[in-house]
Design a protein around this motif. Structure first.
Motif, PDB file in Angstrom:
ATOM      1  N   ASN A  89       0.067   0.539  -0.002  1.00  0.00           N
ATOM      2  CA  ASN A  89      -0.738   0.034   1.121  1.00  0.00           C
ATOM      3  C   ASN A  89      -0.056   0.331   2.446  1.00  0.00           C
ATOM      4  OD1 ASN A  89      -3.070  -1.111   0.257  1.00  0.00           O
ATOM      5  ND2 ASN A  89      -2.195  -3.129  -0.121  1.00  0.00           N
ATOM      6  N   GLU A  90       1.261   0.076   2.501  1.00  0.00           N
ATOM      7  CA  GLU A  90       1.971   0.287   3.765  1.00  0.00           C
ATOM      8  C   GLU A  90       2.003   1.767   4.120  1.00  0.00           C
ATOM      9  OE1 GLU A  90       5.565  -1.787   4.385  1.00  0.00           O
ATOM     10  OE2 GLU A  90       4.491  -3.697   4.368  1.00  0.00           O
TER      11      GLU A  90
ATOM     12  N   SER B 123      -1.413   2.734   5.414  1.00  0.00           N
ATOM     13  CA  SER B 123      -1.729   2.189   6.738  1.00  0.00           C
ATOM     14  C   SER B 123      -0.869   2.823   7.821  1.00  0.00           C
ATOM     15  CB  SER B 123      -1.511   0.673   6.763  1.00  0.00           C
ATOM     16  OG  SER B 123      -2.459   0.022   5.972  1.00  0.00           O
TER      17      SER B 123
ATOM     18  N   GLY C  31     -11.667  -1.396   7.360  1.00  0.00           N
ATOM     19  CA  GLY C  31     -10.937  -1.357   8.630  1.00  0.00           C
ATOM     20  C   GLY C  31     -11.789  -0.864   9.784  1.00  0.00           C
TER      21      GLY C  31
ATOM     22  N   PRO D 278      -8.442   2.582   2.733  1.00  0.00           N
ATOM     23  CA  PRO D 278      -8.187   2.236   4.133  1.00  0.00           C
ATOM     24  C   PRO D 278      -8.693   3.344   5.051  1.00  0.00           C
ATOM     25  CG  PRO D 278      -6.163   2.982   3.064  1.00  0.00           C
ATOM     26  CD  PRO D 278      -7.220   2.967   1.999  1.00  0.00           C
TER      27      PRO D 278
ATOM     28  N   ALA E 196      -5.693   1.887  12.130  1.00  0.00           N
ATOM     29  CA  ALA E 196      -5.860   1.788  10.672  1.00  0.00           C
ATOM     30  C   ALA E 196      -5.754   0.313  10.302  1.00  0.00           C
ATOM     31  CB  ALA E 196      -4.761   2.600   9.986  1.00  0.00           C
ATOM     32  N   PRO E 197      -6.366  -0.106   9.189  1.00  0.00           N
ATOM     33  CA  PRO E 197      -6.249  -1.519   8.805  1.00  0.00           C
ATOM     34  C   PRO E 197      -4.806  -1.854   8.417  1.00  0.00           C
ATOM     35  CG  PRO E 197      -7.267  -0.255   7.047  1.00  0.00           C
ATOM     36  CD  PRO E 197      -7.121   0.681   8.212  1.00  0.00           C
ATOM     37  N   SER E 198      -4.446  -3.109   8.568  1.00  0.00           N
ATOM     38  CA  SER E 198      -3.070  -3.503   8.224  1.00  0.00           C
ATOM     39  C   SER E 198      -2.923  -3.556   6.707  1.00  0.00           C
ATOM     40  CB  SER E 198      -2.755  -4.873   8.819  1.00  0.00           C
ATOM     41  OG  SER E 198      -3.488  -5.859   8.111  1.00  0.00           O
ATOM     42  N   PRO E 199      -1.707  -3.422   6.208  1.00  0.00           N
ATOM     43  CA  PRO E 199      -1.491  -3.562   4.762  1.00  0.00           C
ATOM     44  C   PRO E 199      -1.966  -4.921   4.248  1.00  0.00           C
ATOM     45  CG  PRO E 199       0.453  -2.635   5.825  1.00  0.00           C
ATOM     46  CD  PRO E 199      -0.489  -3.030   6.926  1.00  0.00           C
TER      47      PRO E 199
ATOM     48  N   MET F 112      -5.688  -4.858   3.735  1.00  0.00           N
ATOM     49  CA  MET F 112      -6.039  -4.130   2.511  1.00  0.00           C
ATOM     50  C   MET F 112      -5.696  -4.958   1.269  1.00  0.00           C
ATOM     51  SD  MET F 112      -7.587  -1.515   3.520  1.00  0.00           S
ATOM     52  CE  MET F 112      -7.942  -0.929   1.868  1.00  0.00           C
TER      53      MET F 112
END
Ligand code: SF4
Length: 372
Positions: free
Chosen positions: A14-15, A18, A283, A309, A323-326, A329
């Motif tokens: 995820n990180e 993002s 996002g 994402p 971008a959406p944050s981790p 998500m």
């Protein structure tokens, strides 16, 4: 003794998706996806056996806390954050079919490219009725960029696709194929060119195919696509609430969510439960609750919701959109994986396409965790 490097977690993926990653050696791995339909500006990176698409050419990626070291002679590297190694990584090698050209001189990589680890992906028609006008274009889309840059050809013929697919199976062991298309004029919305392309590929090589198009205006197209050799179908909502759809994709939003759901209900009996999917870009303004409520309805119909994402692509109107944050998500993908688990729908059972590949999202990693 070297410190133990843990296997990739949903959190790490995820990180990475993002924030993106900085590459010490930008030439590592094979060519990145730049421009083109759908998500782009990524590089395929394999982290302890799981291949993920990581943004490397986007604005956030240049500031990312993640750094991928220069690979050694075997393509092996490490990913670190603040000097701490987090995982060993490698880059899928440059596909051998990229070195070939058609008899009329078109390089194979302009016809189809490798996605993830073992997916052959093509945009059969590189133009779109919605891309011609600023007021209609999907604001995240870069379908015209790779064409303008000469990295692809506008229309891939069925014969070219068959030739490239055969070579990619023979030389690089690809195991499935994604055929997407810009939306042409006409009521079939791309189903006809997908069907003729799939028929040619299937006549040449036994390769599971996912077709991706907008819902055609007649449901009979689902049978025609299936009979032509399309094994799985993607009809991509992208965003789920009407106001977000109208703001982000004003042309495509003219086809309402209700029509997508009617089309899903008609397509699932043709392709089978779990073989129809949709791509949702998280996002862009939809709330977590709205995304999850839509996924619940999709799963009830037997549709696999592939939530990824949003990645801001350079050169598009949304290039500066965050971008959406981790955490955002995580709050979607963790409950979604539990819903999928309860329903029995699994990425691993999808015959072909984005749901099976999974490289653009941490969803399949969450699914494996939900099973464990
Ligand atoms: S998930 Fe789909 S778009 Fe992403 S790399 Fe895989 S095939 Fe390509």
């Amino acid at each position: 003794m070297k410190p133990m490097i843990p296997t990739p977690t949903p959190r790490l993926i995820n990180e990475l998706q993002s924030f993106g990653a900085r590459l010490v050696d930008p030439k590592a791995g094979h060519e990145s996806r730049r421009g083109g339909a759908g998500p782009s500006d990524h590089k395929a990176i394999t982290i302890d056996g799981t291949t993920v698409m990581v943004p490397v050419h986007t604005a956030p990626a240049f500031e990312s806390p993640y750094l991928v070291e220069k690979p050694d002679g075997l393509g092996r590297s490490r990913i670190s954050r603040d000097g701490v190694a987090l995982a060993s990584v490698s880059f899928p090698p440059r596909p051998r079919f990229y070195d070939l050209s058609t008899a009329d001189g078109v390089p194979y990589w302009k016809i189809a490219v490798l996605h993830g680890r073992d997916v052959l992906a093509t945009t059969v028609l590189q133009t779109c009725i919605r891309y011609q006008s600023r007021t209609k274009t999907c604001r995240f889309c870069a379908i015209g960029q790779s064409l303008a840059a000469g990295r692809t050809v506008e229309r891939k013929t069925p014969q070219q696709l068959a030739e490239v697919a055969s070579a990619a199976v023979r030389l690089d062991g690809v195991t499935h194929m994604v055929m997407t298309t810009g939306t042409p004029p006409g009521r079939d919305r791309g189903a006809a060119i997908l069907a003729e392309s799939a028929a040619a590929v299937k006549a040449a090589v036994d390769l599971p195919i996912q077709g991706q198009c907008e819902p055609p205006s007649e449901d009979a197209w689902f049978w025609r696509m299936k009979e032509a050799g399309i094994d799985a179908l993607g009809m991509h909502l992208e965003a789920v609430t009407t106001d977000v759809r109208e703001r982000i994709m004003p042309g495509k939003a003219q086809i309402p969510v209700a029509r997508y759901f009617d089309a899903f209900a008609a397509a699932v009996p043709v392709f089978g439960r779990g073989q129809v999917s949709t791509y949702i870009l998280a996002g862009l303004g939809d709330t977590q609750e709205a995304v999850l409520a839509t996924c619940e309805r999709l799963i009830a119909l037997g549709v696999y919701p592939f939530v990824v994402p949003f990645v801001p692509i350079s050169g598009t109107p949304l290039e500066s959109h965050p971008a959406p944050s981790p955490a955002f998500m995580h709050d979607i993908l963790a409950p979604l994986a539990r819903m999928l688990r309860a329903s029995g729908l699994r990425a691993a059972d999808v015959k072909a396409g984005c749901g099976r590949c999974g490289a653009c999202s941490a969803l399949s990693t969450y699914e494996r965790e939900a099973v464990a």
